[in-house]
Design a protein around this motif. Structure first.
Motif, PDB file in Angstrom:
ATOM      1  N   LYS A  74      -9.714  76.284   7.186  1.00  0.00           N
ATOM      2  CA  LYS A  74     -10.277  75.515   8.296  1.00  0.00           C
ATOM      3  C   LYS A  74     -11.295  76.350   9.064  1.00  0.00           C
ATOM      4  O   LYS A  74     -12.356  75.869   9.436  1.00  0.00           O
ATOM      5  N   ILE A 116     -10.912  79.751  -0.466  1.00  0.00           N
ATOM      6  CA  ILE A 116     -11.222  80.073   0.937  1.00  0.00           C
ATOM      7  C   ILE A 116     -12.526  80.861   1.023  1.00  0.00           C
ATOM      8  O   ILE A 116     -13.328  80.662   1.927  1.00  0.00           O
ATOM      9  N   ASN A 117     -12.751  81.737   0.053  1.00  0.00           N
ATOM     10  CA  ASN A 117     -13.963  82.546   0.074  1.00  0.00           C
ATOM     11  C   ASN A 117     -15.169  81.816  -0.510  1.00  0.00           C
ATOM     12  O   ASN A 117     -16.258  82.363  -0.555  1.00  0.00           O
ATOM     13  N   MET A 160      -0.239  74.932  -0.681  1.00  0.00           N
ATOM     14  CA  MET A 160      -0.927  75.925   0.141  1.00  0.00           C
ATOM     15  C   MET A 160      -0.098  76.247   1.373  1.00  0.00           C
ATOM     16  O   MET A 160       0.516  75.382   1.971  1.00  0.00           O
ATOM     17  N   LYS A 161      -0.107  77.520   1.760  1.00  0.00           N
ATOM     18  CA  LYS A 161       0.624  77.918   2.956  1.00  0.00           C
ATOM     19  C   LYS A 161      -0.149  77.521   4.190  1.00  0.00           C
ATOM     20  O   LYS A 161      -1.349  77.324   4.144  1.00  0.00           O
ATOM     21  N   LYS A 162       0.569  77.495   5.302  1.00  0.00           N
ATOM     22  CA  LYS A 162      -0.057  77.127   6.557  1.00  0.00           C
ATOM     23  C   LYS A 162      -1.173  78.120   6.904  1.00  0.00           C
ATOM     24  O   LYS A 162      -2.270  77.737   7.308  1.00  0.00           O
ATOM     25  N   SER A 163      -0.887  79.402   6.703  1.00  0.00           N
ATOM     26  CA  SER A 163      -1.885  80.409   7.055  1.00  0.00           C
ATOM     27  C   SER A 163      -3.138  80.249   6.212  1.00  0.00           C
ATOM     28  O   SER A 163      -4.254  80.473   6.672  1.00  0.00           O
ATOM     29  N   GLU A 164      -2.943  79.842   4.974  1.00  0.00           N
ATOM     30  CA  GLU A 164      -4.102  79.656   4.094  1.00  0.00           C
ATOM     31  C   GLU A 164      -4.918  78.440   4.527  1.00  0.00           C
ATOM     32  O   GLU A 164      -6.152  78.469   4.510  1.00  0.00           O
ATOM     33  N   LYS A 165      -4.199  77.385   4.925  1.00  0.00           N
ATOM     34  CA  LYS A 165      -4.917  76.202   5.411  1.00  0.00           C
ATOM     35  C   LYS A 165      -5.733  76.566   6.641  1.00  0.00           C
ATOM     36  O   LYS A 165      -6.869  76.121   6.804  1.00  0.00           O
ATOM     37  N   GLU A 166      -5.140  77.390   7.509  1.00  0.00           N
ATOM     38  CA  GLU A 166      -5.853  77.779   8.721  1.00  0.00           C
ATOM     39  C   GLU A 166      -7.123  78.558   8.385  1.00  0.00           C
ATOM     40  O   GLU A 166      -8.176  78.331   8.955  1.00  0.00           O
ATOM     41  N   LYS A 167      -7.001  79.463   7.416  1.00  0.00           N
ATOM     42  CA  LYS A 167      -8.169  80.257   7.012  1.00  0.00           C
ATOM     43  C   LYS A 167      -9.259  79.358   6.461  1.00  0.00           C
ATOM     44  O   LYS A 167     -10.439  79.536   6.725  1.00  0.00           O
ATOM     45  N   LEU A 198      -9.350  71.049   5.721  1.00  0.00           N
ATOM     46  CA  LEU A 198      -8.011  71.489   5.325  1.00  0.00           C
ATOM     47  C   LEU A 198      -7.847  71.492   3.814  1.00  0.00           C
ATOM     48  O   LEU A 198      -6.820  71.863   3.289  1.00  0.00           O
ATOM     49  N   GLY A 199      -8.882  71.051   3.129  1.00  0.00           N
ATOM     50  CA  GLY A 199      -8.782  70.998   1.683  1.00  0.00           C
ATOM     51  C   GLY A 199      -8.123  69.716   1.229  1.00  0.00           C
ATOM     52  O   GLY A 199      -7.512  68.988   2.001  1.00  0.00           O
ATOM     53  N   SER A 215      -7.366  82.135  -2.494  1.00  0.00           N
ATOM     54  CA  SER A 215      -8.312  83.048  -1.846  1.00  0.00           C
ATOM     55  C   SER A 215      -9.737  82.716  -2.249  1.00  0.00           C
ATOM     56  O   SER A 215     -10.649  82.717  -1.416  1.00  0.00           O
TER      57      SER A 215
END
Lengths: 347, 274
Positions: free
Chosen positions: B89, B67-68, B80-87, B95-96, B64
């Protein structure tokens, strides 16, 4: 026409005017801050009431860049990692009313369940235990200090107990986790070392100073003539305390209890450490529980902003907020009206 | 004498201020806090111009924060989860970057005098999903199993859920504790407790051997077994950055992946990636 004396007075008043405005401003700012917090919490919780259909994003595999893995290709077979990156779009379950009223709290799951009932039950259970244990102790202690204790002792006891309320709750929680839990398990021989009972006892340590302090104030506010009349009629000190003064101070004691409940209900660190945090739906005092506040405490830092999980946590926050707000308001107004009418009104 | 000390002190202070200080913030997995701190300490003692700040909180917290945009590097004990990668992005259009920095065998703890010494993966799953509730069912004493786990912000929680429970939900009666140290503490005091966590933390309790199924041999989580894959619950430990590391960050990560950095991995009790 105007004498120097009046000029001086005017200037003095001007300073007063400024000071008054500043104080007024400050108090309005603190009021505004509270209102803003209110708005913020509710705004963050709001999206769960209007679920926007999460348009499922592209199903293309998101392949990350890797770094420093020159030699790890050889050890590719080493781990058994089942890379479950094909989860159904993360923890984006929908928080419908049905889901929120369920009795399972599994926010990190393939289909997340945000059942709030076990958390609410947990919060009430531990609060009940805390007040059940804390209230008699606190009220009796208040009676003692205001009636029986010699003046010197009283002057020492009151600040000492009130000092307890400034005790960091992490310390109480840790104490409960390490010492109290084992002690009570050996004593009562129950199954779960960490449970609602241990949490409740630790929590009562936090609630006692508040209940004590407010009760003590209420008892001291009872006019002296009532005590004197009772004693003059031949009642013993005990009878006077229990049957004259305590009933007279009932609204105050009631307010003290409400404030104690509010304190216990919102407390986070103690319950997070001492209650085991298992979201069980049971009324057994010796089973672990998970409270609303501890859930926020444990999970808030981790959730992704804007996630359903995040909104649900804020929703829990607003439930807590509304509940403690009502409690405090009732305590405040009830005491104001009842207690003051009782003495000032009739005296 | 005093004058000398004063001069020395001013010298030190002046030296301290004259350094241009680069700060790297590292946040995430509680499992990795110890190792990340050792890395940071040693690296800072060798490169006084770099400050590395390490905080824990759990893999979810770290990701988090990444992402933040509040941390430079995130430690995670799960991918990392897919949803986290999307966030990620959405926010940073990247994608990190994933860096595998160590390997870890997830140990299963019981209290020291528990007669049970090994479990199969299936039994573990049953215990944590609530199908097995008594030690008798797995060859132990007739007593209820007190099950401890981690908070759902922890990478260990997610890892355990994905790989041992086959993504099924934990039983509601699983008590979740903040931090592996708390789990170890609880299990060490609970006669019939069971818990899981990084092998590095396991002191004063028994670590169970785990076997893939009833017919295979049970292995303890030793370096060889984790490396060879015989021990069935092992995982990588990751570091994530938003973009390909450059400058000071690159030097730091390269150093972690170097022989020196990986020696620390072994010292702390995890297993090197190289």
């Amino acid at each position: 026409m105007v004498g120097g004396n009046i000029n001086l007075k005017k200037r003095f008043r001007f300073g007063e005017f400024i000071a008054e405005k500043i104080i007024k401003g400050v108090s309005f700012i603190s009021f505004a801050v509270i209102v803003l917090i209110f708005i913020f919490v509710f705004r963050e919780a709001a999206p769960i009431f209007s679920p926007t259909k999460q348009t499922s994003t592209t199903n293309t595999e998101l392949v990350q860049e890797t770094y420093g893995e020159e030699s790890s290709a050889a050890s590719e077979t080493v781990t058994e990692q089942k890379n479950k990156s094909v989860e159904s779009s993360g923890s984006e379950g929908d928080a419908t009313a049905k889901n929120l009223l369920g009795n399972e709290w599994q926010p990190v799951s393939e289909n997340p369940k945000y059942g709030l009932l076990p958390l609410i039950v947990g919060s009430f259970k531990v609060t009940f235990i805390a007040v059940l244990i804390g209230a008699p102790i606190a009220i009796l202690a208040a009676l003692y200090t205001s009636f029986f204790a010699p003046r010197k002792l009283r002057e020492f006891l009151k600040p000492a107990i009130e000092f307890l309320s400034g005790f960091p709750s992490v310390v109480i929680g840790f104490f409960a986790l390490v010492t109290l839990a084992s002690l009570f398990q050996n004593l009562f021989g129950y199954q779960y070392r960490l449970n609602a009972f241990v949490g409740g006892i630790a929590l009562s340590l936090a609630a006692i100073p508040i209940i004590y302090s407010v009760t003590e104030d209420a008892l001291s506010a009872v006019p002296k003539f009532m005590t004197e009349a009772s004693l003059a009629l031949g009642a013993t000190k005990w009878q006077t305390a229990l049957f004259v003064v305590l009933p007279a101070a009932t609204p105050g004691v009631f307010a003290a209890l409400l404030l104690g409940v509010g304190r216990a209900f919102g407390e986070t660190m103690i319950v997070l450490m001492a209650t085991g945090n298992a979201a069980l739906m049971s009324i057994d005092f010796f089973e672990p529980i998970r409270t609303m506040s501890a859930t926020i405490g444990a999970e808030m830092a981790e959730v992704v902003f804007g996630d359903t999980h995040y909104n649900v946590l804020f929703f829990i926050g607003s439930i807590l907020f509304v509940f403690t707000f009502i409690l405090n308001a009732v305590a405040e107004f009830y005491v104001r009206n009842k207690l003051q009418k009782k003495f000032q009104g009739t005296a | 004498m005093i004058k000398n000390i004063l001069i020395l002190l001013t010298g030190i202070i002046a030296f301290g201020f004259s350094q241009k200080n680069e700060t790297i913030t590292v946040k995430g997995s509680d499992t990795m806090v110890i190792i990340a701190q050792r890395w940071a300490e040693l690296y800072m003692s060798k490169h006084p111009d770099v400050t590395v700040q390490v905080t824990g909180g759990g893999s979810g917290v770290g990701i988090s924060a990444l992402i933040n945009g509040t941390t430079d590097i995130c430690n995670a004990s799960r991918p990392m989860k897919k949803s986290e990668k999307e966030k990620l992005k959405q926010r940073f259009n990247t994608l990190g970057v994933e860096i595998k920095v160590a390997k870890d065998g997830l140990a299963i703890y019981v209290r020291e005098n528990n007669p049970v010494t090994e479990l199969t993966l299936q039994q573990l799953k049953d215990i944590y999903t609530g199908n097995i509730t008594n030690w008798k069912q797995v060859g132990g004493p007739d007593a209820k199993i007190i099950v401890y786990g981690r908070e759902n912000s922890s990478g260990t929680y997610v890892y355990f859920k994905d790989n041992v429970l086959d993504s099924e939900d934990f039983a509601p009666s699983v008590q979740t504790l903040p931090g592996t140290a708390a789990v170890v503490n609880a299990v060490s005091k609970d006669k019939y407790g069971i818990g899981y966590g990084g092998e590095a933390y396991a002191k004063g309790i028994n670590i169970l051997k785990v076997k893939k199924d009833a017919n295979s041999t049970a292995y303890p989580p030793t370096e060889e077994n984790v490396k060879s894959g015989d021990y069935p619950i092992s995982r990588y430990l990751y570091m994530y950055t938003r973009s390909r590391p450059t400058g000071v960050m690159k030097e730091y990560i390269d150093w972690i992946l170097s022989k020196e950095g990986q020696e620390i991995v072994t010292k702390v009790g995890y297993f090197p990636v190289k």
